[in-house]
Scaffold this active site. Sequence first.
Site, mmCIF file in Angstrom:
data_model
loop_
_atom_site.group_PDB
_atom_site.id
_atom_site.type_symbol
_atom_site.label_atom_id
_atom_site.label_comp_id
_atom_site.label_asym_id
_atom_site.label_seq_id
_atom_site.Cartn_x
_atom_site.Cartn_y
_atom_site.Cartn_z
ATOM 1 N N LYS A 22 0.832 -1.202 0.000
ATOM 2 C CA LYS A 22 0.000 0.000 0.000
ATOM 3 C C LYS A 22 0.869 1.256 0.000
ATOM 4 O O LYS A 22 0.632 2.198 -0.765
ATOM 5 C CB LYS A 22 -0.914 0.025 1.228
ATOM 6 C CG LYS A 22 -1.726 1.317 1.383
ATOM 7 C CD LYS A 22 -2.516 1.333 2.661
ATOM 8 C CE LYS A 22 -1.759 1.913 3.827
ATOM 9 N NZ LYS A 22 -1.737 3.411 3.821
ATOM 10 N N ASN A 23 1.877 1.284 0.839
ATOM 11 C CA ASN A 23 2.691 2.486 0.978
ATOM 12 C C ASN A 23 3.626 2.709 -0.204
ATOM 13 O O ASN A 23 4.165 3.809 -0.369
ATOM 14 C CB ASN A 23 3.491 2.437 2.276
ATOM 15 C CG ASN A 23 2.609 2.581 3.500
ATOM 16 O OD1 ASN A 23 1.518 3.142 3.424
ATOM 17 N ND2 ASN A 23 3.066 2.069 4.631
ATOM 18 N N ARG A 92 -4.353 11.113 3.475
ATOM 19 C CA ARG A 92 -3.313 12.131 3.361
ATOM 20 C C ARG A 92 -2.336 11.836 2.229
ATOM 21 O O ARG A 92 -1.652 12.756 1.740
ATOM 22 C CB ARG A 92 -2.596 12.327 4.684
ATOM 23 C CG ARG A 92 -1.721 11.224 5.155
ATOM 24 C CD ARG A 92 -1.070 11.587 6.487
ATOM 25 N NE ARG A 92 -0.250 12.790 6.392
ATOM 26 C CZ ARG A 92 -0.586 13.954 6.923
ATOM 27 N NH1 ARG A 92 -1.713 14.091 7.575
ATOM 28 N NH2 ARG A 92 0.209 14.999 6.800
ATOM 29 N N CYS A 116 -5.497 8.658 8.997
ATOM 30 C CA CYS A 116 -5.613 8.138 10.347
ATOM 31 C C CYS A 116 -5.262 9.196 11.388
ATOM 32 O O CYS A 116 -4.315 9.966 11.218
ATOM 33 C CB CYS A 116 -4.691 6.930 10.528
ATOM 34 S SG CYS A 116 -5.311 5.421 9.775
ATOM 35 N N ARG A 121 1.020 14.976 11.581
ATOM 36 C CA ARG A 121 1.861 14.623 10.440
ATOM 37 C C ARG A 121 1.807 15.783 9.449
ATOM 38 O O ARG A 121 1.195 15.681 8.386
ATOM 39 C CB ARG A 121 1.385 13.314 9.804
ATOM 40 C CG ARG A 121 1.473 12.131 10.739
ATOM 41 C CD ARG A 121 1.300 10.820 10.042
ATOM 42 N NE ARG A 121 -0.076 10.610 9.633
ATOM 43 C CZ ARG A 121 -0.501 9.516 8.997
ATOM 44 N NH1 ARG A 121 0.341 8.564 8.705
ATOM 45 N NH2 ARG A 121 -1.765 9.375 8.667
ATOM 46 N N PRO A 122 2.412 16.914 9.801
ATOM 47 C CA PRO A 122 2.282 18.106 8.978
ATOM 48 C C PRO A 122 2.966 17.953 7.625
ATOM 49 O O PRO A 122 3.870 17.122 7.455
ATOM 50 C CB PRO A 122 2.962 19.187 9.819
ATOM 51 C CG PRO A 122 3.933 18.447 10.673
ATOM 52 C CD PRO A 122 3.271 17.135 10.973
ATOM 53 N N ASP A 124 4.612 20.389 6.299
ATOM 54 C CA ASP A 124 5.578 21.483 6.247
ATOM 55 C C ASP A 124 6.845 21.101 5.472
ATOM 56 O O ASP A 124 7.398 21.926 4.729
ATOM 57 C CB ASP A 124 5.984 21.909 7.663
ATOM 58 C CG ASP A 124 4.816 22.452 8.468
ATOM 59 O OD1 ASP A 124 3.667 22.331 7.992
ATOM 60 O OD2 ASP A 124 5.042 22.989 9.573
ATOM 61 N N LEU A 125 7.335 19.869 5.675
ATOM 62 C CA LEU A 125 8.569 19.467 5.007
ATOM 63 C C LEU A 125 8.380 19.348 3.504
ATOM 64 O O LEU A 125 9.301 19.648 2.732
ATOM 65 C CB LEU A 125 9.082 18.150 5.590
ATOM 66 C CG LEU A 125 9.521 18.194 7.058
ATOM 67 C CD1 LEU A 125 9.968 16.823 7.531
ATOM 68 C CD2 LEU A 125 10.646 19.209 7.256
ATOM 69 N N ASP A 306 4.340 1.381 12.176
ATOM 70 C CA ASP A 306 3.151 0.702 11.654
ATOM 71 C C ASP A 306 3.007 -0.720 12.179
ATOM 72 O O ASP A 306 1.969 -1.359 11.957
ATOM 73 C CB ASP A 306 3.176 0.673 10.116
ATOM 74 C CG ASP A 306 2.674 1.967 9.502
ATOM 75 O OD1 ASP A 306 2.221 2.853 10.257
ATOM 76 O OD2 ASP A 306 2.735 2.098 8.268
ATOM 77 N N VAL A 328 7.732 8.044 16.858
ATOM 78 C CA VAL A 328 7.367 8.601 15.557
ATOM 79 C C VAL A 328 6.092 9.432 15.633
ATOM 80 O O VAL A 328 6.051 10.585 15.197
ATOM 81 C CB VAL A 328 7.224 7.479 14.501
ATOM 82 C CG1 VAL A 328 6.839 8.056 13.145
ATOM 83 C CG2 VAL A 328 8.529 6.688 14.398
ATOM 84 N N ARG A 398 -8.562 -0.024 4.672
ATOM 85 C CA ARG A 398 -7.684 0.921 3.997
ATOM 86 C C ARG A 398 -6.313 0.311 3.698
ATOM 87 O O ARG A 398 -5.609 0.790 2.800
ATOM 88 C CB ARG A 398 -7.477 2.183 4.843
ATOM 89 C CG ARG A 398 -8.680 3.104 4.925
ATOM 90 C CD ARG A 398 -8.345 4.397 5.667
ATOM 91 N NE ARG A 398 -7.128 4.981 5.154
ATOM 92 C CZ ARG A 398 -6.060 5.272 5.900
ATOM 93 N NH1 ARG A 398 -6.058 5.020 7.191
ATOM 94 N NH2 ARG A 398 -4.984 5.810 5.350
#
Length: 421
Positions: A22-23, A92, A116, A121-122, A124-125, A306, A328, A398
């Site tokens: 998935k990732n 996201r 989730c 988990r911004p 910004d980066l 995870d 994390v 998901r």
Amino acid sequence: MGKLYIRGGRPLSGTVRISGSKNAVLPIIAACLLPTSPCTLHDIPDLADVHTICLVLQHLGAQIKRNGTTLEIVPPIKPNTEAPYEFVRQMRASFLVMGPLLARSGLAAISLPGGCAIGSRPVDLHLKGFNMLGAHIEHGYGSIRAEIGIGGLQGKHIYLDFPSVGATENIIMAAVLAKGQTVIENAAEEPEIVDLANFLDAMGANIKGAGTKEVKITGVRELHGVTHTVIPDRIEAGTYLIAGAITGGNILIKNVIADHVKPVLAKLFEMGIAVYEEYEGLRVIGRKHYNAVDVKTMPYPGFPTDMQPQIMALMTCAKGTSIITETVFENRFMHISELKRMGALIKTVGRNAVIQGPVTLSGAPVKATDLRAGAALVLAGLCSKGITEVSNVHHIERGYEHFLEKLQNLGADIWGSDLDI
């Protein structure tokens, strides 16, 4: 499906095949906006998140055809540049289309992402990287607009304050068509990033160092479509390894890359669980008693966050005191209250969870608070006395393809209901 019901106490046995990651597949699908000709992707899992990212691409103008586990994606000649809230709020990873859109069109407008609720988990980066490459960023009401100036994207030296997987992927996808060389320092090292880089390189990109802390991308003028098979899902593989252990079973796990699950294997070995590498995959053989261990989640190649909820469920079967330190995500202990409803003895102090075992878990009504927490509750149900009722199953759907059917094929007494009341 609304709920899952599990009658515990059955050792699982048989063979299970791991689906495509998935990732890995989500950024790869997003990257299909970059070439000028179609791409064919194999081993694509049938997951809600995959359906969502496909809807996003179709809204942006791509044509997508699915045939079993194969996706054929025709990129748009001129992509739409806005990914609407109705899609992005669901996941996201939809934000990963921003890099390809900037590279192809020089403009992207994306709603702030959902997903989730496991902590901050911004993005910004991601935005820092785009800004360094030459994008002008504007924040609106719940959305972000990025636009490239007349000179286009320009390669730059970018240092990430944290090795964010999503930011590394998004910046790579923007940089492949930028002028000059981009260097990403403190990049994420996950296997999914290597898979994305291999996919982009096959299309004509020039990426060096993927899977290390420094990635160098030399921009090219254009990319072409290719055929690619996605890597196996290491988190799904780890979940079935624990399913075999927690039930005292004997499972052969096919289509798994052993190197990708090394951190999980190391902890299973430490707990006294037998895992053998065979020609067709990994075989896990459970026992009656396990050793307590300590786990600290870290970015790859450390123990994956995870897998934290799943190994916590297994720790309830271990003799002694186990400690999990979550580094994390600051809010990834929401499953603890649900495990305690089943009889788990767990205390939390800040980002540490102390698990006392072994205990005999009892079936109870519990709620999946996120994707991996839901999987952990199912695992706990598999070894519990009585019937466990897991609601909010949409979270599990998901990230786990045919989870119910795969567990049933391994002998689990598990069934589902469409009602979630």
